[in-house]
Design a protein around this motif. Structure first.
Motif, PDB file in Angstrom:
ATOM      1  N   THR A 179       0.838  -1.194   0.000  1.00 52.47           N
ATOM      2  CA  THR A 179       0.000   0.000   0.000  1.00 52.47           C
ATOM      3  C   THR A 179       0.869   1.239   0.000  1.00 52.47           C
ATOM      4  OG1 THR A 179      -0.009   0.163   2.370  1.00 52.47           O
ATOM      5  CG2 THR A 179      -1.666  -1.239   1.373  1.00 52.47           C
ATOM      6  N   ILE A 180       0.225   2.341  -0.284  1.00 51.68           N
ATOM      7  CA  ILE A 180       0.979   3.595  -0.368  1.00 51.68           C
ATOM      8  C   ILE A 180       1.491   3.984   1.007  1.00 51.68           C
ATOM      9  CG2 ILE A 180      -1.081   5.041  -0.192  1.00 51.68           C
ATOM     10  CD1 ILE A 180       1.632   6.084  -2.451  1.00 51.68           C
ATOM     11  N   ASN A 181       0.747   3.642   2.037  1.00 49.79           N
ATOM     12  CA  ASN A 181       1.197   3.961   3.390  1.00 49.79           C
ATOM     13  C   ASN A 181       2.463   3.205   3.728  1.00 49.79           C
ATOM     14  OD1 ASN A 181      -0.591   5.794   4.886  1.00 49.79           O
ATOM     15  ND2 ASN A 181      -2.130   4.364   4.160  1.00 49.79           N
ATOM     16  N   GLU A 182       2.481   1.935   3.369  1.00 49.43           N
ATOM     17  CA  GLU A 182       3.674   1.148   3.637  1.00 49.43           C
ATOM     18  C   GLU A 182       4.868   1.715   2.894  1.00 49.43           C
ATOM     19  OE1 GLU A 182       2.909  -2.879   2.702  1.00 49.43           O
ATOM     20  OE2 GLU A 182       1.740  -3.220   4.510  1.00 49.43           O
TER      21      GLU A 182
ATOM     22  N   GLU B 107      -6.651   5.816   1.984  1.00 50.37           N
ATOM     23  CA  GLU B 107      -6.426   4.402   2.210  1.00 50.37           C
ATOM     24  C   GLU B 107      -6.618   4.045   3.664  1.00 50.37           C
ATOM     25  OE1 GLU B 107      -3.232   2.340  -0.324  1.00 50.37           O
ATOM     26  OE2 GLU B 107      -2.477   2.688   1.704  1.00 50.37           O
TER      27      GLU B 107
ATOM     28  N   ILE C 195      13.816  14.325  12.770  1.00 52.06           N
ATOM     29  CA  ILE C 195      14.626  13.426  13.581  1.00 52.06           C
ATOM     30  C   ILE C 195      15.148  14.169  14.800  1.00 52.06           C
ATOM     31  CG2 ILE C 195      16.681  12.007  13.635  1.00 52.06           C
ATOM     32  CD1 ILE C 195      16.370  11.461  10.728  1.00 52.06           C
TER      33      ILE C 195
ATOM     34  N   LEU D  27       9.489  14.354   3.072  1.00 50.13           N
ATOM     35  CA  LEU D  27      10.137  13.197   2.474  1.00 50.13           C
ATOM     36  C   LEU D  27      10.630  13.492   1.073  1.00 50.13           C
ATOM     37  CD1 LEU D  27       8.356   9.794   3.010  1.00 50.13           C
ATOM     38  CD2 LEU D  27      10.715  10.385   3.375  1.00 50.13           C
TER      39      LEU D  27
ATOM     40  N   ASN E 142      19.875  14.626   4.692  1.00 50.66           N
ATOM     41  CA  ASN E 142      18.696  13.861   5.068  1.00 50.66           C
ATOM     42  C   ASN E 142      17.434  14.715   4.965  1.00 50.66           C
ATOM     43  OD1 ASN E 142      16.879  12.133   6.405  1.00 50.66           O
ATOM     44  ND2 ASN E 142      18.593  11.222   7.488  1.00 50.66           N
TER      45      ASN E 142
ATOM     46  N   HIS F 162      15.164   6.787   5.845  1.00 47.15           N
ATOM     47  CA  HIS F 162      15.830   8.056   6.170  1.00 47.15           C
ATOM     48  C   HIS F 162      16.039   8.189   7.668  1.00 47.15           C
ATOM     49  CE1 HIS F 162      15.874   9.628   2.182  1.00 47.15           C
ATOM     50  NE2 HIS F 162      14.594   9.427   2.026  1.00 47.15           N
ATOM     51  N   LEU F 163      15.054   7.733   8.415  1.00 47.20           N
ATOM     52  CA  LEU F 163      15.164   7.833   9.868  1.00 47.20           C
ATOM     53  C   LEU F 163      16.350   7.044  10.377  1.00 47.20           C
ATOM     54  CD1 LEU F 163      13.917   8.588  12.604  1.00 47.20           C
ATOM     55  CD2 LEU F 163      12.573   6.524  12.471  1.00 47.20           C
TER      56      LEU F 163
ATOM     57  N   ILE G 149       5.322   4.821   1.902  1.00 50.02           N
ATOM     58  CA  ILE G 149       5.753   6.069   2.526  1.00 50.02           C
ATOM     59  C   ILE G 149       6.578   5.761   3.759  1.00 50.02           C
ATOM     60  CG2 ILE G 149       4.966   8.098   3.785  1.00 50.02           C
ATOM     61  CD1 ILE G 149       2.592   8.261   2.016  1.00 50.02           C
ATOM     62  N   HIS G 150       6.080   4.829   4.562  1.00 47.18           N
ATOM     63  CA  HIS G 150       6.784   4.583   5.807  1.00 47.18           C
ATOM     64  C   HIS G 150       8.068   3.815   5.618  1.00 47.18           C
ATOM     65  CE1 HIS G 150       3.117   6.015   7.742  1.00 47.18           C
ATOM     66  NE2 HIS G 150       3.996   6.449   8.606  1.00 47.18           N
ATOM     67  N   THR G 151       8.134   3.018   4.582  1.00 46.23           N
ATOM     68  CA  THR G 151       9.416   2.356   4.318  1.00 46.23           C
ATOM     69  C   THR G 151      10.481   3.394   4.001  1.00 46.23           C
ATOM     70  OG1 THR G 151       8.131   0.589   3.324  1.00 46.23           O
ATOM     71  CG2 THR G 151      10.495   0.524   3.016  1.00 46.23           C
ATOM     72  N   GLN G 152      10.113   4.332   3.142  1.00 44.49           N
ATOM     73  CA  GLN G 152      11.054   5.395   2.813  1.00 44.49           C
ATOM     74  C   GLN G 152      11.417   6.209   4.051  1.00 44.49           C
ATOM     75  OE1 GLN G 152      11.241   7.360  -0.719  1.00 44.49           O
ATOM     76  NE2 GLN G 152      11.543   5.247  -1.305  1.00 44.49           N
ATOM     77  N   PHE G 153      10.371   6.527   4.805  1.00 42.29           N
ATOM     78  CA  PHE G 153      10.575   7.319   6.006  1.00 42.29           C
ATOM     79  C   PHE G 153      11.535   6.618   6.942  1.00 42.29           C
ATOM     80  CE2 PHE G 153       9.146  10.819   8.465  1.00 42.29           C
ATOM     81  CZ  PHE G 153       9.246  10.440   9.773  1.00 42.29           C
ATOM     82  N   LEU G 154      11.302   5.335   7.102  1.00 43.83           N
ATOM     83  CA  LEU G 154      12.136   4.542   7.990  1.00 43.83           C
ATOM     84  C   LEU G 154      13.578   4.517   7.519  1.00 43.83           C
ATOM     85  CD1 LEU G 154      11.266   3.116  10.471  1.00 43.83           C
ATOM     86  CD2 LEU G 154      11.078   1.019   9.200  1.00 43.83           C
TER      87      LEU G 154
ATOM     88  N   LEU H  64       9.148   7.341  -4.458  1.00 38.58           N
ATOM     89  CA  LEU H  64       7.797   7.389  -3.948  1.00 38.58           C
ATOM     90  C   LEU H  64       6.811   7.748  -5.038  1.00 38.58           C
ATOM     91  CD1 LEU H  64       6.136   7.129  -1.433  1.00 38.58           C
ATOM     92  CD2 LEU H  64       6.515   9.525  -0.975  1.00 38.58           C
TER      93      LEU H  64
ATOM     94  N   ILE I  44      14.505  14.356   6.231  1.00 34.53           N
ATOM     95  CA  ILE I  44      13.671  14.524   7.411  1.00 34.53           C
ATOM     96  C   ILE I  44      14.513  14.883   8.626  1.00 34.53           C
ATOM     97  CG2 ILE I  44      11.774  13.095   6.659  1.00 34.53           C
ATOM     98  CD1 ILE I  44      12.920  10.812   8.208  1.00 34.53           C
TER      99      ILE I  44
END
Lengths: 805, 193
Positions: free
Chosen positions: A493-496, B138, B36, B116, B30, A505-506, A498-503, A549, B32
């Motif tokens: 899903t698009i949420n996953e 969604e 962070i 992002l 980075n 970078h995090l 987004i969060h994969t990318q976010f993760l 993304l 974000i």
């Protein structure tokens, strides 16, 4: 290496008369493989017969002209190949027609059984079984498609995350297996009187052949058990990467088994050779991969041959690697993995589908053929059964695998973040299947140097049978029994995303804060390098700048559009879960001025628009226009949701309206409107603009309109895009919504001029370029009349146009 | 060693402030980065129930934030793994929910997507908004499938957040390999009790 059937035979052998040929032809239709073997004899019969006839012509009277003759030899080889392929495919079909069989027995087992039957039949008929599992045929034709398919669709992310573990298993595990099996076997053989002459090196060679986990078998079995991604990639990755080890060990022992004892120098050279083979293979593959990606950059005008480049470059990578005795499998994998992201960004959607389906088709046929041939070769091959040797081999294979996995996991778990549990270890050990590669390597052995070759072959075949049948059949119930985690079937899903990318970078950020240059740091660096330099060369146009993304998002939107269209125009909701939630539900309460916020498509670059538009146009023409799309609830204005007939009525009304408006054409010449007024702007736009169908995805006028003035007069804040909707052609459901939204948005702000920047053409068929001008100018008088008088009923009807044709 | 790194970052002082973290060169790329850094100073990520932000944090708080990134051990039971996943998801949630109202509204989510994509070149704001909108849709469809047209989906609550990210298995993904694992795990364990 004996070539395939068709060797020279004296004409007198075999059957007696040419009528046999005709009879066999009939038999061919009934017993396909039977014809393959026996036809060899017939072909030569005919050929010999023709010769004698030709010779005889000089001496005898003219024979009547043969109206119908049989010349089998002419087409023999392709015919036989096609017969085998046909047999394989029909078998595959057959298995799936029998309902319960495919659940209990994995396909590979069934195919081997079929091969056995076929081989048995041929032998019964007294014919010579064609040596089908010829090593050259196997390595050059049957194996590459499967490996390419695996490499091209290799899930890069989990592969790279576990690369350390995979390499450990592949390299160290295989080495351990080879030496353990070879060594113990040698010891056992020394203690047996009849096997005494087996020296150490042939034993080690045998050990190295039989210890390699086979990708074909693993793929065949694991595909059906749907195990979780981690385990799948571990076993599968191992089976792919151990090719390098196998190649080196094989050649090493092959060379030195005749030449005497192996010195330390030889061992050292062996290690160097391993590095060369492995890294060389990867390098060759990568070079070809980049070449292919670069080529695909220029294929925008010749879309039809795009898939060909992918296939040919990959095959050449394989052949080039094999030429230098490097690891061909690794070359194929790296070629496929390297070129995929770039090629997919460049090629058209259809080419992508073509590549996918061709690869799947070829690999599927190859796999089927391999298993059938394995069965046939079993029946055929000269066997030398030695109880002790064979049983010891089988037992040792199992034991070595288990010990190897347990030992390696113990070491690896110290380095892994996510540890491998006992259950995982069991599955990894149990999934170490041997297959046709081992057999082919054994087949390649030279009879002169290895007098025990037949015994080896027998043992290899037994091991293969054991692993494929016993382990292959029982792994599925075991997976169920042990409750091993299965593969998640859900789509991404698009949420996953987004969060994969976010993760990503995090985690990179945290690593940087910790000052710890880990895994994520380097991955991030590689990504940035990739984006900055590599993508620019290899990807055409502006796609190179597209972040992941957005690319993912476009793909998803495309898929949904196609889905929507294929489901008949809206029977199904675009989302996976049927829900009545629409964009309206999530918008903030206060509608921002002129904000076309209820849009869920970002701006697509032109190429994408074209594709989406084409797909939708070609399909929507057939569908009923019941559009339950994202904004079902905003389709307020159109009360006629059902009934195509109603739409026709509306269409009729529109046409009549148009006719009325046409009569007011003389208003065209009203030049009094100042250049700034919306009227003139619109007129300018309409005439100057391309009258192509511009999909609704065009938004925010600042990007599309060359004429800034048109927008400056509209609102103080956001500009409103001008949409030219070609009603003559079917529209995307989203354009429908957009216009609805516009309408609603407009209606919210009761401005003096109700004109909403929509230039709509009446649905009167492709009357082409004249329409916009006409429509536009016809609006003008209408608008004028509206401004001057109260909004008449015609105005509302105008808005109420059917977006359907 | 984390302690050494902390001292290095703070210039041998007892606490670090935002500027100290800002100056790390590797973080410059980075997208974000701001979020962070903010997460370190967010009071919600410490074990208490307070809200708001610190101005400076000491080593204890620094470690506490790092605790969120420890990997699961072999010996953990299913409940412990579940608890750990919740903890990590909570950390992510706090990063998104900047105004601390317990939900991620559309505006906040839009900001997340915008950030992002911020370093990826000239992407239009509308694209980010569109993606965020679709993502929000969604979430809403998955969690509250049947909404009447006039109902309004306030924002993503923590339960919904957990629900949509169930597939990602946070406890296996959101991990950093620490240089000395024992110290960190020990301290994290101590702070829980």
């Amino acid at each position: 290496m004996p070539s395939r059937s068709g060797s020279q035979r004296p004409p007198g052998s075999g059957r007696s008369s040419p009528e046999r040929g005709l009879l066999l032809l009939l038999l061919l239709l009934v017993l396909l493989p039977l014809g393959d073997a026996s036809s060899a004899g017939v072909g030569h019969q005919e050929h010999a017969g023709n010769h004698t006839a030709a010779n005889g012509r000089h001496n005898f009277t003219k024979k009547p002209f043969p109206v119908l003759s049989l010349d089998y030899h002419h087409i023999q080889t392709p015919f036989e190949i096609s017969l085998w392929v046909l047999l394989a495919s029909l078998m595959k079909l057959g298995f799936h027609l029998i309902p319960r069989l495919s659940n209990i027995v994995p396909e590979s087992c069934l195919l081997i059984v079929v091969g056995l039957l076929v081989g048995g039949l041929i032998k019964l008929a007294g014919e010579k079984v064609p040596p089908v599992l010829d090593s050259r045929l196997f390595f050059l034709c049957l194996l590459p498609p499967i490996i390419l398919d695996a490499g091209y669709f290799l899930p890069i992310r989990p592969f790279m995350e576990n690369i350390g573990t995979i390499l450990m298993f592949a390299v160290v595990g295989t080495l351990w297996n080879a030496f353990f099996i070879g060594g113990i076997l040698y010891a056992v053989c020394q203690s047996q009187p009849d096997l005494n002459k087996l020296s150490l090196l042939p034993c080690l060679l045998f050990g190295s052949i039989v210890s390699a986990v086979d990708p074909v078998a693993v793929l065949a079995v694991f595909e059906e058990i749907h195990i979780n991604e981690l385990l799948h990639i571990l076993v599968f990755g191992e089976s792919l990467l151990n090719d390098a080890v196998t190649v080196v060990l094989y050649h090493l022992f092959d060379e030195y088994s005749a030449a005497g004892p192996v010195t330390v120098l030889d061992a050292f050279l062996g290690v160097i050779s391993f590095l060369v083979v492995a890294l060389g293979g990867v390098l060759v593959g990568a070079i070809y991969g980049f070449l292919s990606a670069f080529t695909s950059r220029f294929t925008s005008h010749t879309r039809v041959i795009e898939p060909l480049f992918v296939f040919v470059y990959s095959y050449m990578a394989y052949l080039s690697a094999e030429m230098f005795h490097l690891s061909g499998i690794m070359a194929l994998i790296s070629c496929g993995a390297v070129m995929r992201p770039y090629v997919e960004a460049n090629i058209s959607h259809k080419s992508h589908t073509t590549i996918k389906y061709f690869l799947k088709m070829w690999s599927s046929v190859s796999e089927t053929l391999i298993f059938i041939f394995l069965g046939v070769a079993t029946v055929d091959g000269p066997h030398s059964w030695n109880w002790i040797f064979v049983t010891v081999t089988v037992i040792l294979c199992l034991v070595a695998r288990v010990i190897g996995v347990i030992g390696l996991t113990y070491i690896i778990n110290n380095f892994r973040i996510v540890k491998l549990t006992t259950k995982d270890q069991f599955i990894i050990a149990y999934g170490g299947l041997r297959g046709a590669i081992a057999f082919s390597l054994g087949f390649l052995l030279d009879d002169g140097r290895f007098p025990m070759r037949e015994m080896f072959l027998t043992a290899i075949i037994t091991v293969i049978f054991f692993t494929v049948f016993v382990q292959g059949m029982t792994i599925k119930p075991l997976v169920e029994l042990l409750a091993v985690k299965k593969k998640q079937e859900a789509k991404r899903t698009i949420n996953e995303e987004i969060h994969t990318q976010f993760l990503d970078h995090l985690l990179t950020g945290i690593e940087d804060i910790c000052g710890h240059y880990g895994h994520h740091h380097w991955k991030d660096k590689l990504n940035r390098f990739n984006k900055k330099y590599v993508k620019k060369c290899l990807i055409v146009g502006e796609r190179s700048k597209e972040p992941q993304l957005i690319a993912f998002y476009h793909k998803m939107e495309m898929k949904q559009a196609i889905e929507l269209v294929e489901s008949g125009g809206g029977v199904k909701m675009p989302s996976a879960v049927p829900s009545t939630v629409s964009m309206q539900n999530i918008q903030p309460k206060k509608p921002p001025p002129a904000k076309s916020a209820e849009r869920s498509l970002p701006q697509l670059p032109k190429g994408r628009e074209e594709e989406i538009r084409k797909i939708l146009r070609s399909n929507l023409q057939k569908t009923r226009q019941r559009l339950r799309s994202y904004n079902r609830h905003t389709l307020v204005v159109d009360p006629y949701e059902d009934g195509f007939g109603d739409l026709l009525i509306k269409k009729q009304k529109m046409i009549e309206l148009e006719k009325k408006i046409k009569e007011m054409n003389n208003y065209l010449t009203v030049p009094a409107a100042p250049p700034d007024s919306p009227t003139m702007c619109r007129a300018r736009l309409a005439s100057g603009r391309d009258t192509d169908f511009k999909p609704a995805e065009q938004q925010r006028g600042n990007k599309i309109c060359a004429d800034p003035q048109a927008y400056s007069v509209k609102q103080s804040s956001d500009s409103v895009p001008t949409i030219q909707v070609d009603l003559a052609s079917p529209q995307s459901p989203d354009s429908v919504n957009v216009m609805d939204e516009f309408r609603r948005a407009k209606q919210q702000q009761e401005e003096e001029e109700e004109y909403q920047g929509l230039m709509m053409k009446p649905p009167q068929g492709p009357s082409g370029p004249n329409k916009p001008g006409e429509a536009d100018t016809t609006r003008d008088p209408q608008k004028l009349t509206r401004c001057l008088s109260d909004p008449g009923p015609s105005a509302d009807e105008d808005e109420d146009e059917p977006f359907l044709s | 060693n984390l302690r050494k790194r902390f001292l290095q970052l703070s210039g041998n002082e007892e606490t670090i402030s935002r500027e100290h973290l800002d100056t790390i060169p590797a973080l410059a790329e980075n997208p974000i980065k701001a979020q962070i850094i903010e997460a370190f100073f967010d009071k919600r990520n410490q074990r208490g129930d307070e809200a708001g932000a610190f101005q400076e944090i000491g080593f204890e708080q620094f470690l506490m934030v790092m605790c969120h990134f420890r990997p699961p051990t072999l010996k953990m039971t299913a409940e412990e793994k579940e608890a750990m996943r919740k903890e990590k998801l909570r950390f992510l949630f706090n990063m998104h929910d900047t105004d601390n109202d317990g939900t991620i509204t559309l505006e906040e989510y839009r900001k997340v997507v915008e950030e992002l994509l911020s370093k990826s070149g000239a992407i239009g704001q509308e694209t980010a908004e569109a993606i965020a909108d679709a993502a929000m849709l969604e979430v809403a469809s998955t969690n509250v499938p049947h909404m009447a047209p006039d109902e309004f989906y306030e924002g993503i609550t923590f339960q919904h957040f957990e629900q949509i990210l169930k597939g990602l298995e946070m406890e296996s993904r959101m991990n950093i390999r620490f240089l000395d694992v024992d110290t960190t795990t020990m301290r994290c364990g101590r702070s829980t009790s």
